[in-house]
Design an enzyme around this catalytic site. Structure first.
Site, mmCIF file in Angstrom:
data_model
loop_
_atom_site.group_PDB
_atom_site.id
_atom_site.type_symbol
_atom_site.label_atom_id
_atom_site.label_comp_id
_atom_site.label_asym_id
_atom_site.label_seq_id
_atom_site.Cartn_x
_atom_site.Cartn_y
_atom_site.Cartn_z
ATOM 1 N N ASP A 1 -7.846 -5.274 0.264
ATOM 2 C CA ASP A 1 -8.373 -6.122 -0.805
ATOM 3 C C ASP A 1 -7.983 -7.586 -0.672
ATOM 4 O OD1 ASP A 1 -9.593 -3.981 -2.031
ATOM 5 O OD2 ASP A 1 -7.828 -3.447 -3.183
ATOM 6 N N HIS B 1 0.851 -1.196 0.000
ATOM 7 C CA HIS B 1 0.000 0.000 0.000
ATOM 8 C C HIS B 1 0.880 1.236 0.000
ATOM 9 C CE1 HIS B 1 -3.158 2.802 1.160
ATOM 10 N NE2 HIS B 1 -3.996 1.864 0.796
HETATM 11 N N1 ACO Z 1 4.094 -7.708 -4.317
HETATM 12 C C1 ACO Z 1 5.413 -7.723 -4.517
HETATM 13 N N2 ACO Z 1 6.208 -6.637 -4.458
HETATM 14 C C2 ACO Z 1 5.609 -5.477 -4.198
HETATM 15 C C3 ACO Z 1 4.223 -5.381 -3.978
HETATM 16 C C4 ACO Z 1 3.464 -6.545 -4.044
HETATM 17 N N3 ACO Z 1 2.144 -6.530 -3.848
HETATM 18 N N4 ACO Z 1 3.906 -4.086 -3.738
HETATM 19 C C5 ACO Z 1 5.054 -3.403 -3.823
HETATM 20 N N5 ACO Z 1 6.075 -4.235 -4.100
HETATM 21 C C6 ACO Z 1 7.485 -3.863 -4.262
HETATM 22 C C7 ACO Z 1 7.760 -3.331 -5.653
HETATM 23 O O1 ACO Z 1 8.109 -4.355 -6.547
HETATM 24 C C8 ACO Z 1 8.890 -2.379 -5.379
HETATM 25 O O2 ACO Z 1 10.056 -3.148 -5.225
HETATM 26 P P1 ACO Z 1 11.487 -2.556 -5.681
HETATM 27 O O3 ACO Z 1 11.707 -1.332 -4.833
HETATM 28 O O4 ACO Z 1 12.410 -3.667 -5.388
HETATM 29 O O5 ACO Z 1 11.335 -2.229 -7.139
HETATM 30 C C9 ACO Z 1 8.569 -1.803 -4.007
HETATM 31 O O6 ACO Z 1 7.742 -2.778 -3.374
HETATM 32 C C10 ACO Z 1 7.800 -0.485 -4.073
HETATM 33 O O7 ACO Z 1 6.680 -0.655 -4.953
HETATM 34 P P2 ACO Z 1 5.885 0.565 -5.613
HETATM 35 O O8 ACO Z 1 4.944 0.025 -6.627
HETATM 36 O O9 ACO Z 1 6.836 1.618 -6.029
HETATM 37 O O10 ACO Z 1 5.170 1.133 -4.363
HETATM 38 P P3 ACO Z 1 3.775 1.851 -4.339
HETATM 39 O O11 ACO Z 1 3.752 2.696 -3.147
HETATM 40 O O12 ACO Z 1 3.465 2.519 -5.635
HETATM 41 O O13 ACO Z 1 2.843 0.558 -4.158
HETATM 42 C C11 ACO Z 1 0.829 -0.498 -4.695
HETATM 43 C C12 ACO Z 1 1.527 0.597 -3.882
HETATM 44 C C13 ACO Z 1 0.632 0.010 -6.137
HETATM 45 C C14 ACO Z 1 -0.535 -0.714 -4.058
HETATM 46 C C15 ACO Z 1 1.647 -1.807 -4.692
HETATM 47 O O14 ACO Z 1 1.889 -2.234 -3.377
HETATM 48 C C16 ACO Z 1 0.966 -2.918 -5.490
HETATM 49 O O15 ACO Z 1 1.093 -2.970 -6.719
HETATM 50 N N6 ACO Z 1 0.209 -3.834 -4.811
HETATM 51 C C17 ACO Z 1 -0.516 -4.870 -5.487
HETATM 52 C C18 ACO Z 1 -1.858 -4.318 -5.961
HETATM 53 C C19 ACO Z 1 -2.793 -4.049 -4.813
HETATM 54 O O16 ACO Z 1 -2.985 -4.882 -3.933
HETATM 55 N N7 ACO Z 1 -3.445 -2.861 -4.854
HETATM 56 C C20 ACO Z 1 -4.444 -2.484 -3.851
HETATM 57 C C21 ACO Z 1 -3.983 -1.272 -3.108
HETATM 58 S S1 ACO Z 1 -5.139 -0.925 -1.811
HETATM 59 C C22 ACO Z 1 -6.454 -0.179 -2.551
HETATM 60 O O17 ACO Z 1 -6.401 0.354 -3.614
HETATM 61 C C23 ACO Z 1 -7.723 -0.261 -1.839
#
Ligand code: ACO
Length: 377
Positions: free
Chosen positions: A313, A258
């Site tokens: 979620d 998140h």
């Molecule tokens: N699984 C694996 N790795 C992850 C995940 C995940 N679910 N989420 C983040 N990471 C990792 C990324 O690969 C990245 O790694 P790196 O630094 O080695 O490249 C690091 O964590 C940071 O990720 P970002 O995408 O830059 O972080 P952000 O703050 O944008 O992430 C997000 C937020 C988009 C929700 C992300 O955690 C994700 O894609 N989760 C999966 C989708 C999800 O569950 N969305 C629901 C969000 S809650 C809502 O909307 C109600």
């Protein structure tokens, strides 16, 4: 060097008295009230009043909210016609966007401090009708309007299904509505705020918010999380699936991570409890819950140190499935409850802190070029 705020991360776009999030300690409060207390003691109708008027309602005010909801479930017939004329495989949020687009044309309410909250309650009532009928149309059922009742969750569930719904289901739906109500300014709320800043009408602002909610990185994640459980199929296959897809395949674990929470999302904890309650009488739900719990353990072992934990979620799909909704409805159910949060933010912004949202982009394209006619290129 000018700095670009990629993803508007940590950019403050408004003040709010609606929702407080402590992403490091896993705290979520609406107008000061903890989400756990609200789910335990309150109801979605109370929350509607709390979010729109700022205080918990007294008995008279609560009854007025219920009466207004009950009076406003009706939607224009063009909305019902549109919902039922679209092919059954159409996307649920896409159908909602169409329904709200039609209502924007038919009602087109102007912003007016005296009427905004009443309009918001009308929209919340109509959203129940729209979402129930999106489900019914996609299932090949006939249109059905929510009947007046003491509970929005009950009216909605009874409009969705042609069966009697039990108290446990109503309580779970009510809790899901509360849990998804608001989360400060995520992509969907921000998209709607941009529209509201132009004084576009509330229905159109919801269309903008729906468009942003639809994506798999936001509202679509509940559907994607549950699809993982279905793909895994049984609890004994979780470890292998995790190794192949997440560790080696480097796919994202959906329902994890998140932008704001760097610890366990407090809503996920409550959804997990609700899933546990619903699983007691439902072996299918029990299976998905066991898959999810094992996946959670592996996910936290792998990503916990990076602050990546279950988000709201992760377990909500299991609850929605336990209530009888298929995967394609999860984002629409999220939208059903988030409509209140969206509207409360739009009203807060337009009434108290309005300014047209118009950011800038840094131009990095070519300098002046001579135009060359098409046959000379
Ligand atoms: N699984 C694996 N790795 C992850 C995940 C995940 N679910 N989420 C983040 N990471 C990792 C990324 O690969 C990245 O790694 P790196 O630094 O080695 O490249 C690091 O964590 C940071 O990720 P970002 O995408 O830059 O972080 P952000 O703050 O944008 O992430 C997000 C937020 C988009 C929700 C992300 O955690 C994700 O894609 N989760 C999966 C989708 C999800 O569950 N969305 C629901 C969000 S809650 C809502 O909307 C109600």
């Amino acid at each position: 060097m000018v700095e670009i705020s990629r993803g508007l991360e940590d950019v403050l776009i408004k003040t709010t008295s609606l929702t407080f999030i402590d992403g490091h300690h896993g705290v979520l409060r609406y107008r000061g009230y903890d989400i756990n207390d609200l789910v335990e003691h309150s109801s979605y109708e109370e929350l509607i009043y709390l979010m729109l008027y700022g205080e918990l309602p007294n008995r008279k005010q609560l009854n007025e909210v219920k009466a207004k909801l009950n009076e406003n479930y009706e939607v224009p017939e063009q909305v019902i016609n549109a919902i039922y004329s679209l092919p059954r495989n159409c996307d649920a949020i896409g159908i909602m966007e169409s329904a709200f687009g039609i209502m924007a044309s038919v009602y087109n309410p102007k912003w007016d401090k005296e009427k905004d909250r009443d309009n918001a309650i009308q929209i919340i009532a109509k959203t129940a009708t729209v979402v129930a009928n999106v489900f019914r149309a996609k299932e090949g059922l006939k249109p059905k309007m929510p009947s007046p009742s003491q509970s929005y969750a009950k009216s909605f569930l009874e409009a969705s299904f042609d069966r009697k719904v039990g108290e446990k289901e109503i309580k779970a739906m009510d809790a899901a509505l509360i849990l998804y109500t608001d989360h400060e300014v995520p992509a969907s709320t921000t998209a709607g705020l941009v529209a509201s800043s132009t004084f576009s009408d509330m229905y159109s602002c919801i269309v903008a918010a729906l468009a942003a909610l639809k994506g798999p990185l936001h509202g679509g994640a509940a559907e994607e999380a549950f699809k993982q459980f279905v793909e895994i199929g049984s609890p004994d296959k979780v470890d292998e699936w995790f190794k192949i897809n997440i560790v080696e395949g480097r796919k994202r674990l959906m329902g994890f991570g998140h932008r704001v929470y760097k610890t366990y999302d407090p809503r996920a904890k409550i959804f997990k409890k609700l899933a546990q309650q619903l699983s007691q009488e439902n072996p299918e739900i029990k299976k998905y819950l066991e898959i999810a719990e094992r996946l959670e353990k592996l996910g936290i072992e792998t990503f916990g140190s990076k602050g990546i934990y279950p988000n709201t979620d992760f377990y909500s799909g299991i609850v929605f499935n336990g209530l009888g909704f298929p995967i394609y409805m999860y984002t629409a159910l999220f939208a059903l409850s988030r409509t209140l949060g969206w509207l409360a933010h739009f009203i807060e912004y337009v009434e108290e802190q309005h300014r047209l949202i118009r950011p800038r982009a840094l131009y990095v394209g070519p300098e002046y070029k001579h135009y060359v006619p098409v046959d000379k290129r």
